[in-house]
Design a protein around this motif. Structure first.
Motif, PDB file in Angstrom:
ATOM      1  N   TRP A 279       0.810  -1.212   0.000  1.00  0.00           N
ATOM      2  CA  TRP A 279       0.000   0.000   0.000  1.00  0.00           C
ATOM      3  C   TRP A 279       0.848   1.268   0.000  1.00  0.00           C
ATOM      4  CZ3 TRP A 279      -3.966  -1.478   4.411  1.00  0.00           C
ATOM      5  CH2 TRP A 279      -4.784  -2.528   3.949  1.00  0.00           C
ATOM      6  N   ALA A 280       2.141   1.133  -0.105  1.00  0.00           N
ATOM      7  CA  ALA A 280       3.007   2.315  -0.133  1.00  0.00           C
ATOM      8  C   ALA A 280       4.175   2.067  -1.077  1.00  0.00           C
ATOM      9  CB  ALA A 280       3.526   2.651   1.264  1.00  0.00           C
ATOM     10  N   ARG A 281       4.593   3.143  -1.692  1.00  0.00           N
ATOM     11  CA  ARG A 281       5.784   3.115  -2.544  1.00  0.00           C
ATOM     12  C   ARG A 281       6.493   4.452  -2.349  1.00  0.00           C
ATOM     13  NH1 ARG A 281       5.267   0.629  -8.392  1.00  0.00           N
ATOM     14  NH2 ARG A 281       4.960  -1.174  -7.015  1.00  0.00           N
ATOM     15  N   GLY A 282       7.647   4.385  -1.685  1.00  0.00           N
ATOM     16  CA  GLY A 282       8.369   5.610  -1.392  1.00  0.00           C
ATOM     17  C   GLY A 282       7.583   6.490  -0.450  1.00  0.00           C
ATOM     18  N   ARG A 283       7.303   7.706  -0.878  1.00  0.00           N
ATOM     19  CA  ARG A 283       6.582   8.682  -0.065  1.00  0.00           C
ATOM     20  C   ARG A 283       5.095   8.749  -0.397  1.00  0.00           C
ATOM     21  NH1 ARG A 283       9.357  12.596   2.733  1.00  0.00           N
ATOM     22  NH2 ARG A 283      11.595  12.194   2.891  1.00  0.00           N
ATOM     23  N   VAL A 284       4.596   7.764  -1.114  1.00  0.00           N
ATOM     24  CA  VAL A 284       3.194   7.734  -1.533  1.00  0.00           C
ATOM     25  C   VAL A 284       2.522   6.494  -0.959  1.00  0.00           C
ATOM     26  CG1 VAL A 284       1.616   7.694  -3.500  1.00  0.00           C
ATOM     27  CG2 VAL A 284       3.781   8.952  -3.661  1.00  0.00           C
ATOM     28  N   ALA A 285       1.353   6.676  -0.353  1.00  0.00           N
ATOM     29  CA  ALA A 285       0.601   5.560   0.220  1.00  0.00           C
ATOM     30  C   ALA A 285      -0.846   5.596  -0.260  1.00  0.00           C
ATOM     31  CB  ALA A 285       0.640   5.609   1.749  1.00  0.00           C
ATOM     32  N   PHE A 326       4.393   3.685   7.253  1.00  0.00           N
ATOM     33  CA  PHE A 326       3.532   3.024   6.275  1.00  0.00           C
ATOM     34  C   PHE A 326       3.461   1.519   6.543  1.00  0.00           C
ATOM     35  CE2 PHE A 326       4.463   6.530   2.918  1.00  0.00           C
ATOM     36  CZ  PHE A 326       3.465   7.321   3.463  1.00  0.00           C
ATOM     37  N   ARG A 327       4.573   0.893   6.930  1.00  0.00           N
ATOM     38  CA  ARG A 327       4.550  -0.545   7.231  1.00  0.00           C
ATOM     39  C   ARG A 327       3.644  -0.832   8.426  1.00  0.00           C
ATOM     40  NH1 ARG A 327      10.122  -0.190   6.040  1.00  0.00           N
ATOM     41  NH2 ARG A 327      10.621  -0.025   8.264  1.00  0.00           N
ATOM     42  N   ARG A 328       3.746  -0.008   9.457  1.00  0.00           N
ATOM     43  CA  ARG A 328       2.901  -0.207  10.643  1.00  0.00           C
ATOM     44  C   ARG A 328       1.428  -0.071  10.281  1.00  0.00           C
ATOM     45  NH1 ARG A 328       3.057   3.395  16.271  1.00  0.00           N
ATOM     46  NH2 ARG A 328       0.824   3.194  16.713  1.00  0.00           N
ATOM     47  N   TYR A 329       1.091   0.978   9.563  1.00  0.00           N
ATOM     48  CA  TYR A 329      -0.296   1.184   9.134  1.00  0.00           C
ATOM     49  C   TYR A 329      -0.803  -0.009   8.339  1.00  0.00           C
ATOM     50  CZ  TYR A 329      -3.268   2.496   5.114  1.00  0.00           C
ATOM     51  OH  TYR A 329      -4.192   2.508   4.094  1.00  0.00           O
ATOM     52  N   GLU A 330      -0.019  -0.466   7.385  1.00  0.00           N
ATOM     53  CA  GLU A 330      -0.462  -1.555   6.525  1.00  0.00           C
ATOM     54  C   GLU A 330      -0.651  -2.843   7.311  1.00  0.00           C
ATOM     55  OE1 GLU A 330       0.963  -3.885   2.474  1.00  0.00           O
ATOM     56  OE2 GLU A 330       1.636  -1.824   2.843  1.00  0.00           O
ATOM     57  N   THR A 331       0.280  -3.154   8.192  1.00  0.00           N
ATOM     58  CA  THR A 331       0.172  -4.374   8.995  1.00  0.00           C
ATOM     59  C   THR A 331      -1.090  -4.360   9.849  1.00  0.00           C
ATOM     60  OG1 THR A 331       2.567  -4.656   9.071  1.00  0.00           O
ATOM     61  CG2 THR A 331       1.282  -5.769  10.777  1.00  0.00           C
ATOM     62  N   GLU A 332      -1.347  -3.235  10.515  1.00  0.00           N
ATOM     63  CA  GLU A 332      -2.503  -3.153  11.400  1.00  0.00           C
ATOM     64  C   GLU A 332      -3.821  -3.162  10.622  1.00  0.00           C
ATOM     65  OE1 GLU A 332      -2.275   0.060  14.163  1.00  0.00           O
ATOM     66  OE2 GLU A 332      -0.261  -0.466  14.856  1.00  0.00           O
ATOM     67  N   HIS A 333      -3.855  -2.425   9.530  1.00  0.00           N
ATOM     68  CA  HIS A 333      -5.142  -2.276   8.841  1.00  0.00           C
ATOM     69  C   HIS A 333      -5.480  -3.493   7.974  1.00  0.00           C
ATOM     70  CE1 HIS A 333      -8.640   0.002   7.928  1.00  0.00           C
ATOM     71  NE2 HIS A 333      -8.395   0.030   6.630  1.00  0.00           N
ATOM     72  N   ARG A 334      -4.492  -4.177   7.443  1.00  0.00           N
ATOM     73  CA  ARG A 334      -4.783  -5.392   6.675  1.00  0.00           C
ATOM     74  C   ARG A 334      -5.500  -6.431   7.545  1.00  0.00           C
ATOM     75  NH1 ARG A 334      -2.883  -6.282   1.498  1.00  0.00           N
ATOM     76  NH2 ARG A 334      -1.161  -4.949   0.798  1.00  0.00           N
TER      77      ARG A 334
END
Length: 373
Positions: A279-285, A326-334
């Motif tokens: 869900w993220a690439r560089g500075r874009v999520a 971004f990794r934390r957000y993705e892990t929690e929200h998935r």
């Protein structure tokens, strides 16, 4: 150090919710929205589950309750309009402690915008046409506004996300057609059944009339394969597709199709999942449907609201490490999104059975559902 700037593409549900929480954590959010302003209507959506504590913390629950629909049940009818089953609506059952709310999507978006607007720069009637990022920021080219540079960019721009296409790749690599299409339109007046959603099925097709809040809404949901070259902005094509799908159907369908032919407020799209390996690439999520659309029968609005706070809190907790945030957000929200995507197929099978036998079996089972709840 000056506050970090975040550009959010999309002013629907996820965008203003994220803007609100980013501002509370010291960021400077800007929301860009293709539409010229907020839409005043829309299909009913639920605020429930993980979205409830977020909406309560934002202080918007009293307003949401004020504009909530008053539906209490779904009534399944036959071609003559006779009720064959009635099912209690989960968001309006009177069970103790139930705080869920059903309301028009436009009213939810308006409440979120009002909560966020004092701390948000809003750019209506515009969109992003190019993004170029480096190790320190993202250069953004708009269709109308002058180019600008932001620290971070978030695509909260829905199923057909512009940000996802520009940064992650073509839509075909992420959007999975679920074998259904949906069309909705306002009927221009109140329903004669202020507390019941009326539902009529033929094999592979559903028609519903929702009383909403005085301006009833019609919905067509039907099965069909992916359409080559489908354009989600071609309204005349959409009218033809729906009319062909419902040719010969009974109940109020001819009347509703006539309304569909003339309305200027038709919504039509594929019912789809969005699945992205990241869900993220560089500075874009990505956020909301742009990252993980859960289909018509999921909890899209509620998940968008919950995901917005998760993303903002992750960025606040990692002020010098957007990648870690971004990794934390993705892990929690998935963990919230995954089960909803997996369960949407079952909901589709119940609402839009493929066969007459399937409709009869659903109706028979539905007669017992309220007693079990």
């Amino acid at each position: 150090m000056s506050p970090r700037t975040v550009l959010i593409s999309g002013g629907g549900i996820a965008g203003p919710a994220l803007s609100y929480w980013l501002a509370r954590h010291g960021f400077r959010p800007t929301v860009v929205e293709r539409a010229r302003g907020l839409r005043s209507s829309g299909s009913p959506v639920d605020v429930r589950g993980p979205a409830l504590p977020v909406a309560e913390a934002m202080g918007i629950m009293p307003r949401l309750r004020d504009v909530a629909t008053r539906t209490t049940a779904m009534s399944v009818v036959d071609a003559s309009g006779r009720q064959v089953a009635r099912i209690a609506m989960p968001a309006t059952r009177s069970a103790a402690g139930n705080r869920e709310v059903e309301l028009p999507r436009g009213d939810l978006a308006a409440a979120l915008h009002e909560a966020a607007r004092d701390d948000t720069e809003l750019l209506f009637d515009d969109t992003i046409v190019a993004l170029r990022q480096d190790g320190h920021g993202v250069d953004v080219t708009f269709e109308r506004a002058a180019p600008r540079r932001f620290d971070l960019v978030v695509g909260a721009d829905g199923l057909h996300s512009t940000v996802r296409r520009l940064v992650f790749g073509p839509e075909a690599g992420f959007v999975r057609h679920m074998g259904l299409y949906v069309a909705t339109l306002p009927l221009g007046g109140p329903a004669g059944h202020p507390h019941d959603v009326l539902v009529y099925n033929t094999p592979g097709r559903l028609v519903a009339v929702h009383p909403s809040r005085g301006d009833a809404l019609a919905a067509f949901v039907f099965r069909g394969p992916a359409i080559d070259g489908f354009d989600h902005r071609d309204t005349e094509l959409h009218r033809r597709i729906v009319a062909e799908a419902y040719a010969g159907a009974g109940w109020r369908v001819p009347e509703l199709l006539e309304r569909l032919r003339t309305t200027e407020e038709l919504y039509f799209d594929s019912v789809s999942h969005v699945r992205s390996p990241a869900w993220a690439r560089g500075r874009v999520a990505l956020l909301g449907d742009a990252a993980s659309c859960v289909s018509l029968f999921g909890d899209g609005s509620s998940l968008a609201i919950a995901g917005a706070r998760t993303l903002a809190e992750a960025l606040a907790a990692h002020p010098a490490d957007h990648a870690g945030a971004f990794r934390r957000y993705e892990t929690e929200h998935r963990a919230l999104v995954g089960p909803k995507q997996r369960g949407s197929g079952r909901a589709a099978a119940l609402l839009v059975p493929r066969t007459r036998l399937g409709i009869a079996a659903r109706n028979l089972a539905a007669r017992a559902w309220p007693a079990r709840r």
